[in-house]
Motif scaffolding. Sequence first.
Motif, PDB file in Angstrom:
ATOM      1  N   UNK A  16       0.833  -1.197   0.000  1.00  0.00           N
ATOM      2  CA  UNK A  16       0.000   0.000   0.000  1.00  0.00           C
ATOM      3  C   UNK A  16       0.869   1.249   0.000  1.00  0.00           C
ATOM      4  N   UNK A  17       1.618   1.457  -1.063  1.00  0.00           N
ATOM      5  CA  UNK A  17       2.485   2.614  -1.174  1.00  0.00           C
ATOM      6  C   UNK A  17       1.663   3.840  -1.529  1.00  0.00           C
ATOM      7  N   UNK A  18       2.023   4.965  -0.896  1.00  0.00           N
ATOM      8  CA  UNK A  18       1.345   6.209  -1.208  1.00  0.00           C
ATOM      9  C   UNK A  18       2.081   6.902  -2.334  1.00  0.00           C
ATOM     10  N   UNK A  19       1.343   7.677  -3.131  1.00  0.00           N
ATOM     11  CA  UNK A  19       1.944   8.415  -4.228  1.00  0.00           C
ATOM     12  C   UNK A  19       1.228   9.742  -4.387  1.00  0.00           C
ATOM     13  N   UNK A  20       1.884  10.653  -5.074  1.00  0.00           N
ATOM     14  CA  UNK A  20       1.293  11.961  -5.321  1.00  0.00           C
ATOM     15  C   UNK A  20       0.287  11.860  -6.454  1.00  0.00           C
ATOM     16  N   UNK A  21      -0.845  12.496  -6.265  1.00  0.00           N
ATOM     17  CA  UNK A  21      -1.814  12.576  -7.349  1.00  0.00           C
ATOM     18  C   UNK A  21      -1.773  13.994  -7.904  1.00  0.00           C
ATOM     19  N   UNK A  22      -2.061  14.128  -9.159  1.00  0.00           N
ATOM     20  CA  UNK A  22      -1.972  15.437  -9.807  1.00  0.00           C
ATOM     21  C   UNK A  22      -3.338  16.067  -9.886  1.00  0.00           C
ATOM     22  N   UNK A  23      -3.526  17.352  -9.744  1.00  0.00           N
ATOM     23  CA  UNK A  23      -2.477  18.317  -9.410  1.00  0.00           C
ATOM     24  C   UNK A  23      -2.071  18.209  -7.941  1.00  0.00           C
ATOM     25  N   UNK A  24      -0.819  18.488  -7.667  1.00  0.00           N
ATOM     26  CA  UNK A  24      -0.276  18.398  -6.318  1.00  0.00           C
ATOM     27  C   UNK A  24      -0.771  19.597  -5.509  1.00  0.00           C
ATOM     28  N   UNK A  25      -1.293  19.337  -4.330  1.00  0.00           N
ATOM     29  CA  UNK A  25      -1.760  20.404  -3.448  1.00  0.00           C
ATOM     30  C   UNK A  25      -0.625  20.758  -2.485  1.00  0.00           C
ATOM     31  N   UNK A  26       0.213  21.733  -2.872  1.00  0.00           N
ATOM     32  CA  UNK A  26       1.364  22.103  -2.072  1.00  0.00           C
ATOM     33  C   UNK A  26       0.965  22.721  -0.738  1.00  0.00           C
ATOM     34  N   UNK A  27      -0.195  23.379  -0.675  1.00  0.00           N
ATOM     35  CA  UNK A  27      -0.643  23.979   0.588  1.00  0.00           C
ATOM     36  C   UNK A  27      -0.958  22.897   1.611  1.00  0.00           C
ATOM     37  N   UNK A  28      -1.586  21.834   1.168  1.00  0.00           N
ATOM     38  CA  UNK A  28      -1.879  20.715   2.058  1.00  0.00           C
ATOM     39  C   UNK A  28      -0.586  20.041   2.515  1.00  0.00           C
ATOM     40  N   UNK A  29       0.329  19.859   1.587  1.00  0.00           N
ATOM     41  CA  UNK A  29       1.604  19.234   1.930  1.00  0.00           C
ATOM     42  C   UNK A  29       2.393  20.106   2.899  1.00  0.00           C
ATOM     43  N   UNK A  30       2.358  21.419   2.712  1.00  0.00           N
ATOM     44  CA  UNK A  30       3.087  22.334   3.591  1.00  0.00           C
ATOM     45  C   UNK A  30       2.512  22.313   5.002  1.00  0.00           C
ATOM     46  N   UNK A  31       1.203  22.172   5.119  1.00  0.00           N
ATOM     47  CA  UNK A  31       0.585  22.209   6.442  1.00  0.00           C
ATOM     48  C   UNK A  31       0.856  20.952   7.259  1.00  0.00           C
ATOM     49  N   UNK A  32       1.194  19.840   6.614  1.00  0.00           N
ATOM     50  CA  UNK A  32       1.449  18.599   7.341  1.00  0.00           C
ATOM     51  C   UNK A  32       2.923  18.223   7.382  1.00  0.00           C
ATOM     52  N   UNK A  33       3.756  18.979   6.700  1.00  0.00           N
ATOM     53  CA  UNK A  33       5.178  18.658   6.595  1.00  0.00           C
ATOM     54  C   UNK A  33       5.911  19.005   7.894  1.00  0.00           C
ATOM     55  N   UNK A  34       6.912  18.209   8.237  1.00  0.00           N
ATOM     56  CA  UNK A  34       7.740  18.455   9.417  1.00  0.00           C
ATOM     57  C   UNK A  34       9.129  18.880   8.940  1.00  0.00           C
ATOM     58  N   UNK A  55      14.598  23.411   3.432  1.00  0.00           N
ATOM     59  CA  UNK A  55      14.252  21.991   3.426  1.00  0.00           C
ATOM     60  C   UNK A  55      13.048  21.810   2.514  1.00  0.00           C
ATOM     61  N   UNK A  56      12.589  20.583   2.388  1.00  0.00           N
ATOM     62  CA  UNK A  56      11.491  20.299   1.471  1.00  0.00           C
ATOM     63  C   UNK A  56      10.199  20.999   1.901  1.00  0.00           C
ATOM     64  N   UNK A  57       9.980  21.128   3.210  1.00  0.00           N
ATOM     65  CA  UNK A  57       8.783  21.822   3.695  1.00  0.00           C
ATOM     66  C   UNK A  57       8.794  23.288   3.273  1.00  0.00           C
ATOM     67  N   UNK A  58       9.963  23.901   3.306  1.00  0.00           N
ATOM     68  CA  UNK A  58      10.106  25.291   2.881  1.00  0.00           C
ATOM     69  C   UNK A  58       9.737  25.437   1.403  1.00  0.00           C
ATOM     70  N   UNK A  59      10.123  24.430   0.606  1.00  0.00           N
ATOM     71  CA  UNK A  59       9.773  24.434  -0.822  1.00  0.00           C
ATOM     72  C   UNK A  59       8.255  24.331  -0.999  1.00  0.00           C
TER      73      UNK A  59
END
Length: 87
Positions: A16-34, A55-59
Amino acid sequence: MILCVLVFVLSSTTLSQQHLSHPINFCSMASTCIHDGRGVCASSPDGCSRRSFLDQCDMYEYNCDYGTQFMTKVSNPCTDGQPDFLC
């Protein structure tokens, strides 16, 4: 019997590997990134712009704030040189 259950559980988590679906929601990723503080070099989709991030969260935060789509190329700060493609 317990061994079979254990093998099944361990093998099902790798399937059960997770993957990015398009379009990528960078705001959602930024809010959960450590933040981990490991610098990354990212480039625009066309490869004509490169940018270093803390770091990647900053991106992800930058992409969310400015509507850009920088993606990680290498996990260290960008060095001077030619862009990925001739622009």
